[in-house]
Scaffold this motif. Structure first.
Motif, PDB file in Angstrom:
ATOM      1  N   ARG A   1      32.892 105.420 -65.146  1.00 21.68           N
ATOM      2  CA  ARG A   1      32.010 104.829 -66.159  1.00 21.68           C
ATOM      3  C   ARG A   1      30.884 104.028 -65.503  1.00 21.68           C
ATOM      4  NH1 ARG A   1      32.037  99.745 -68.082  1.00 21.68           N
ATOM      5  NH2 ARG A   1      31.093  99.344 -70.121  1.00 21.68           N
ATOM      6  N   CYS A   2      31.207 103.285 -64.478  1.00 20.66           N
ATOM      7  CA  CYS A   2      30.188 102.496 -63.780  1.00 20.66           C
ATOM      8  C   CYS A   2      29.147 103.410 -63.122  1.00 20.66           C
ATOM      9  CB  CYS A   2      30.845 101.597 -62.732  1.00 20.66           C
ATOM     10  SG  CYS A   2      31.670 100.142 -63.414  1.00 20.66           S
ATOM     11  N   GLY A   3      29.596 104.558 -62.620  1.00 15.06           N
ATOM     12  CA  GLY A   3      28.655 105.502 -62.033  1.00 15.06           C
ATOM     13  C   GLY A   3      27.656 106.011 -63.054  1.00 15.06           C
ATOM     14  N   ILE A   4      28.144 106.291 -64.268  1.00 12.27           N
ATOM     15  CA  ILE A   4      27.243 106.754 -65.332  1.00 12.27           C
ATOM     16  C   ILE A   4      26.242 105.667 -65.688  1.00 12.27           C
ATOM     17  CG2 ILE A   4      27.110 107.458 -67.754  1.00 12.27           C
ATOM     18  CD1 ILE A   4      29.760 108.869 -67.402  1.00 12.27           C
ATOM     19  N   LEU A   5      26.711 104.436 -65.843  1.00 14.48           N
ATOM     20  CA  LEU A   5      25.807 103.333 -66.177  1.00 14.48           C
ATOM     21  C   LEU A   5      24.801 103.078 -65.055  1.00 14.48           C
ATOM     22  CD1 LEU A   5      28.284 100.823 -67.866  1.00 14.48           C
ATOM     23  CD2 LEU A   5      26.395 102.025 -68.970  1.00 14.48           C
ATOM     24  N   LYS A   6      25.271 103.209 -63.817  1.00 14.26           N
ATOM     25  CA  LYS A   6      24.388 102.979 -62.669  1.00 14.26           C
ATOM     26  C   LYS A   6      23.238 103.988 -62.651  1.00 14.26           C
ATOM     27  CE  LYS A   6      23.360 101.458 -58.423  1.00 14.26           C
ATOM     28  NZ  LYS A   6      22.912 100.079 -58.131  1.00 14.26           N
ATOM     29  N   HIS A   7      23.549 105.239 -62.984  1.00 11.65           N
ATOM     30  CA  HIS A   7      22.559 106.314 -62.896  1.00 11.65           C
ATOM     31  C   HIS A   7      22.032 106.752 -64.257  1.00 11.65           C
ATOM     32  CE1 HIS A   7      23.193 106.791 -58.615  1.00 11.65           C
ATOM     33  NE2 HIS A   7      24.490 106.953 -58.796  1.00 11.65           N
ATOM     34  N   LEU A   8      22.261 105.945 -65.279  1.00 14.54           N
ATOM     35  CA  LEU A   8      21.884 106.352 -66.628  1.00 14.54           C
ATOM     36  C   LEU A   8      20.409 106.719 -66.719  1.00 14.54           C
ATOM     37  CD1 LEU A   8      23.085 104.837 -69.932  1.00 14.54           C
ATOM     38  CD2 LEU A   8      20.660 105.151 -69.591  1.00 14.54           C
ATOM     39  N   ARG A   9      19.568 105.886 -66.211  1.00 19.94           N
ATOM     40  CA  ARG A   9      18.127 106.144 -66.284  1.00 19.94           C
ATOM     41  C   ARG A   9      17.746 107.358 -65.431  1.00 19.94           C
ATOM     42  NH1 ARG A   9      13.855 102.317 -67.693  1.00 19.94           N
ATOM     43  NH2 ARG A   9      11.845 103.097 -66.974  1.00 19.94           N
ATOM     44  N   ASP A  10      18.463 107.552 -64.322  1.00 16.67           N
ATOM     45  CA  ASP A  10      18.167 108.671 -63.431  1.00 16.67           C
ATOM     46  C   ASP A  10      18.431 110.015 -64.093  1.00 16.67           C
ATOM     47  OD1 ASP A  10      17.526 106.921 -61.365  1.00 16.67           O
ATOM     48  OD2 ASP A  10      19.582 106.862 -60.619  1.00 16.67           O
ATOM     49  N   MET A  11      19.406 110.072 -65.015  1.00 19.46           N
ATOM     50  CA  MET A  11      19.809 111.361 -65.582  1.00 19.46           C
ATOM     51  C   MET A  11      19.157 111.665 -66.921  1.00 19.46           C
ATOM     52  SD  MET A  11      23.670 110.748 -67.086  1.00 19.46           S
ATOM     53  CE  MET A  11      24.304 109.764 -65.741  1.00 19.46           C
TER      54      MET A  11
ATOM     55  N   LEU B   1       9.580 111.006 -66.618  1.00 19.84           N
ATOM     56  CA  LEU B   1       8.904 112.106 -65.927  1.00 19.84           C
ATOM     57  C   LEU B   1       8.192 111.584 -64.693  1.00 19.84           C
ATOM     58  CD1 LEU B   1       8.408 115.133 -66.208  1.00 19.84           C
ATOM     59  CD2 LEU B   1       6.421 114.605 -67.637  1.00 19.84           C
ATOM     60  N   ARG B   2       7.535 110.441 -64.830  1.00 15.52           N
ATOM     61  CA  ARG B   2       6.839 109.850 -63.679  1.00 15.52           C
ATOM     62  C   ARG B   2       7.822 109.423 -62.592  1.00 15.52           C
ATOM     63  NH1 ARG B   2       3.604 107.642 -67.846  1.00 15.52           N
ATOM     64  NH2 ARG B   2       4.810 105.705 -67.853  1.00 15.52           N
ATOM     65  N   GLU B   3       9.026 109.085 -62.986  1.00 14.57           N
ATOM     66  CA  GLU B   3      10.025 108.603 -62.030  1.00 14.57           C
ATOM     67  C   GLU B   3      10.774 109.732 -61.334  1.00 14.57           C
ATOM     68  OE1 GLU B   3      12.497 106.120 -64.430  1.00 14.57           O
ATOM     69  OE2 GLU B   3      11.027 104.478 -64.541  1.00 14.57           O
ATOM     70  N   LEU B   4      10.650 110.969 -61.826  1.00 13.27           N
ATOM     71  CA  LEU B   4      11.479 112.055 -61.312  1.00 13.27           C
ATOM     72  C   LEU B   4      11.198 112.362 -59.851  1.00 13.27           C
ATOM     73  CD1 LEU B   4      13.667 114.091 -61.902  1.00 13.27           C
ATOM     74  CD2 LEU B   4      11.928 115.649 -62.816  1.00 13.27           C
ATOM     75  N   ASP B   5       9.941 112.260 -59.415  1.00 14.14           N
ATOM     76  CA  ASP B   5       9.617 112.554 -58.015  1.00 14.14           C
ATOM     77  C   ASP B   5      10.340 111.621 -57.048  1.00 14.14           C
ATOM     78  OD1 ASP B   5       7.999 114.698 -58.557  1.00 14.14           O
ATOM     79  OD2 ASP B   5       6.143 113.533 -58.613  1.00 14.14           O
ATOM     80  N   LYS B   6      10.642 110.395 -57.493  1.00 15.12           N
ATOM     81  CA  LYS B   6      11.329 109.414 -56.649  1.00 15.12           C
ATOM     82  C   LYS B   6      12.805 109.267 -57.019  1.00 15.12           C
ATOM     83  CE  LYS B   6       7.062 106.737 -56.045  1.00 15.12           C
ATOM     84  NZ  LYS B   6       6.407 105.416 -56.224  1.00 15.12           N
ATOM     85  N   ASN B   7      13.303 110.208 -57.820  1.00 17.18           N
ATOM     86  CA  ASN B   7      14.670 110.128 -58.325  1.00 17.18           C
ATOM     87  C   ASN B   7      15.625 110.744 -57.309  1.00 17.18           C
ATOM     88  OD1 ASN B   7      17.106 110.380 -59.774  1.00 17.18           O
ATOM     89  ND2 ASN B   7      16.031 110.749 -61.703  1.00 17.18           N
ATOM     90  N   ALA B   8      16.148 109.922 -56.415  1.00 19.79           N
ATOM     91  CA  ALA B   8      17.015 110.423 -55.350  1.00 19.79           C
ATOM     92  C   ALA B   8      18.311 110.994 -55.906  1.00 19.79           C
ATOM     93  CB  ALA B   8      17.316 109.297 -54.363  1.00 19.79           C
ATOM     94  N   PHE B   9      18.833 110.393 -56.955  1.00 21.37           N
ATOM     95  CA  PHE B   9      20.069 110.893 -57.565  1.00 21.37           C
ATOM     96  C   PHE B   9      19.889 112.324 -58.064  1.00 21.37           C
ATOM     97  CE2 PHE B   9      22.070 111.787 -61.677  1.00 21.37           C
ATOM     98  CZ  PHE B   9      23.411 111.813 -61.297  1.00 21.37           C
TER      99      PHE B   9
ATOM    100  N   CYS C   1      14.644 120.437 -59.507  1.00 23.53           N
ATOM    101  CA  CYS C   1      13.925 119.248 -59.981  1.00 23.53           C
ATOM    102  C   CYS C   1      12.427 119.491 -60.034  1.00 23.53           C
ATOM    103  CB  CYS C   1      14.239 118.052 -59.081  1.00 23.53           C
ATOM    104  SG  CYS C   1      15.895 117.372 -59.299  1.00 23.53           S
ATOM    105  N   ARG C   2      11.883 120.179 -59.034  1.00 20.74           N
ATOM    106  CA  ARG C   2      10.437 120.449 -59.010  1.00 20.74           C
ATOM    107  C   ARG C   2      10.031 121.336 -60.182  1.00 20.74           C
ATOM    108  NH1 ARG C   2      10.267 122.923 -54.626  1.00 20.74           N
ATOM    109  NH2 ARG C   2       9.877 125.069 -55.283  1.00 20.74           N
ATOM    110  N   MET C   3      10.808 122.390 -60.408  1.00 20.75           N
ATOM    111  CA  MET C   3      10.470 123.314 -61.481  1.00 20.75           C
ATOM    112  C   MET C   3      10.656 122.666 -62.854  1.00 20.75           C
ATOM    113  SD  MET C   3      12.051 126.848 -59.980  1.00 20.75           S
ATOM    114  CE  MET C   3      11.627 127.702 -61.489  1.00 20.75           C
ATOM    115  N   TYR C   4      11.702 121.889 -62.980  1.00 22.62           N
ATOM    116  CA  TYR C   4      11.960 121.203 -64.246  1.00 22.62           C
ATOM    117  C   TYR C   4      10.828 120.221 -64.547  1.00 22.62           C
ATOM    118  CZ  TYR C   4      14.859 119.099 -67.915  1.00 22.62           C
ATOM    119  OH  TYR C   4      15.353 118.650 -69.124  1.00 22.62           O
ATOM    120  N   ARG C   5      10.405 119.498 -63.531  1.00 23.32           N
ATOM    121  CA  ARG C   5       9.338 118.526 -63.725  1.00 23.32           C
ATOM    122  C   ARG C   5       8.034 119.213 -64.142  1.00 23.32           C
ATOM    123  NH1 ARG C   5       4.964 116.067 -62.259  1.00 23.32           N
ATOM    124  NH2 ARG C   5       4.831 113.803 -62.188  1.00 23.32           N
ATOM    125  N   GLU C   6       7.706 120.332 -63.520  1.00 26.68           N
ATOM    126  CA  GLU C   6       6.458 121.021 -63.854  1.00 26.68           C
ATOM    127  C   GLU C   6       6.474 121.501 -65.307  1.00 26.68           C
ATOM    128  OE1 GLU C   6       5.766 124.080 -61.007  1.00 26.68           O
ATOM    129  OE2 GLU C   6       5.607 122.693 -59.315  1.00 26.68           O
ATOM    130  N   GLY C   7       7.620 122.021 -65.753  1.00 26.25           N
ATOM    131  CA  GLY C   7       7.710 122.457 -67.139  1.00 26.25           C
ATOM    132  C   GLY C   7       7.577 121.322 -68.122  1.00 26.25           C
TER     133      GLY C   7
END
Length: 434
Positions: A276-286, A386-394, A404-410
């Motif tokens: 659960r903590c992992g999900i909360l930690k990466h919530l914004r990332d996903m 969307l702006r954060e995806l390029d720096k989204n290490a998770f 990630c690159r293709m998803y972001r472009e779409g």
């Protein structure tokens, strides 16, 4: 599943047509249809498809320029469908004078390896990672959607004639027969639904889908959504899995329950807490994957009001993390983590892969409450994540650079179109006083 079918042949005499089904990057179900007689060659050699089939985006009926990930002519970009024979089933909602069966396919490169943008394979790899840790991940869903009338040309509207509310029954619930048809059709296909009931606002409906393991859960959800749309159309209605189709009604969510079991089949409170903590930690990332639409962030707005503006703050839930990730334990001691923030418009394979990858990161690092945000703040718009995806290490670690690159472009193309579109709200708000 009988041996003949597992060995790779469609031998069911009752099936006249076979649908080879696969899911594109953005969650749309795609298919190739053929007669049963053509199936033997497909199961042996695979079925070639145009690489553009995985793009999924359209603009005014035309195919958009495809992301650069599949345009590099220096790479071998041939793709093939490989049927997963364990998913073969009859499709009552597609059958009429002809009996139709379907099989879900994996998307492979020409060399026989899984395509890096096949989201079903991505989920398989994430589930395999859990298994290497001695864990098995089971998922269930509470999926909400709206049933709307169509116009004289069969196009969807946002009109409903009913006035029913939470758990209301017929005759006030005008769509009770539609829900029954959905349940019985799924049952006929061997896909039992746990239960269904009316949603909180007129036109909204809720289905509880039973627990299934790993990839099977995502397969089930994708098939369920397709069946609902088909059956609704048969009743002259349109099923909308859009997260916020109306400013006046509640949004539709995809509440995703997760049960983590060890090698002995037991659940463990400490493991569930780390997950659960992992999900909360990466919530914004996903969230670019679990809440993929511009419309998604209107459902996530904290304040319940009849807002119709294109954007408004979605900074925090009224009751903190209980509105994001819930931890429960039943009378048998089974611990369930429920993610409430995903919405039903998302690609089911990406939703489960994101939740699993985030949770497993929490388990591997033994995350505890101080390391995760107990009051998560959600981004206000799709443009923010969307702006954060390029720096989204998770995301890049969990899903790979290519996906990630293709998803972001779409999604960038979708966001750019929205930003240049003049909405009815803007006309109503500004035309008179400017």
């Amino acid at each position: 599943m009988d041996k003949e079918r597992i060995d790779g042949c469609f031998l069911e005499e009752e099936a006249d047509l076979i649908k080879l089904q696969f899911t594109d990057l953005f969650g749309r179900l795609k298919m190739v249809e053929m007669t049963r007689g053509q199936s033997k060659k497909v199961t042996a050699d695979g079925y070639p498809i145009n690489r553009f089939a995985l793009g999924g985006l359209r603009k005014e009926g035309a195919v958009l320029p495809f992301p650069t990930g599949l345009q590099d002519k220096a790479e071998n970009t041939g793709l093939y469908l490989k049927p997963d024979m364990a998913t073969y089933q009859m499709l009552p909602w597609d059958s009429g004078q002809e009996n139709v069966a379907g099989v879900i396919c994996d998307v492979m490169d020409s060399n026989g390896s899984p395509s890096p943008i096949d989201t079903r394979n991505l989920l398989k790899e994430t589930i395999s990672r859990a298994e290497q840790l001695g864990l098995s991940l089971y998922f269930d869903f509470q999926c909400e959607f709206y049933l709307f009338h169509t116009d004289d040309e069969g196009r969807p509207t946002t009109v409903t004639h009913e006035v029913a509310g939470y758990y209301d029954a017929g005759p006030i619930d005008l769509a009770e027969s539609v829900r029954r048809d959905i349940m019985l059709s799924l049952s006929e296909a061997g896909m039992e639904v746990e239960s269904s009931h009316h949603g909180t606002t007129p036109g909204q409906h809720c289905f509880l889908l039973p627990v299934r393991y790993g990839v099977e859960a995502a397969d089930y959800l994708q098939t369920f959504k397709t069946a609902v749309k088909r059956i609704a159309k048969r009743h002259g209605l349109h099923a909308a899995f859009m997260p916020k189709p109306s400013g006046n009604g509640d949004g539709s969510g995809l509440h995703t329950g997760i049960v983590i079991r060890d090698k002995n089949g037991n659940t463990d409170k400490e493991t569930a807490m780390h997950f659960r903590c992992g999900i909360l930690k990466h919530l914004r990332d996903m969230m670019i994957f679990t809440n993929p639409l511009i419309n998604s962030y209107k459902r996530l707005a904290a304040e319940k009001c009849n807002a119709v503006q294109p954007e408004f703050p979605a900074t925090i839930w009224e009751e903190g993390n209980d509105k994001a990730v819930r931890y429960t334990e039943d009378r048998n001691g089974i611990v369930t983590i429920t993610a409430l923030f995903p919405d039903p418009s998302a690609n089911p394979y990406l939703v489960l892969a994101a939740l699993a990858a985030a949770g497993l990161d929490g388990v591997e690092k033994k995350m505890r409450t101080p390391e995760c945000d107990e009051n998560p703040k959600f981004p206000e718009t799709l443009g923010v994540v969307l702006r954060e995806l390029d720096k989204n290490a998770f995301a890049k670690t969990a899903f790979g650079e290519t996906l990630c690159r293709m998803y972001r472009e779409g999604k960038q193309e979708e966001w750019d179109r929205f930003c240049s579109f003049v909405t009815d709200w803007e006309i109503q708000e500004y035309l008179y006083r400017c």
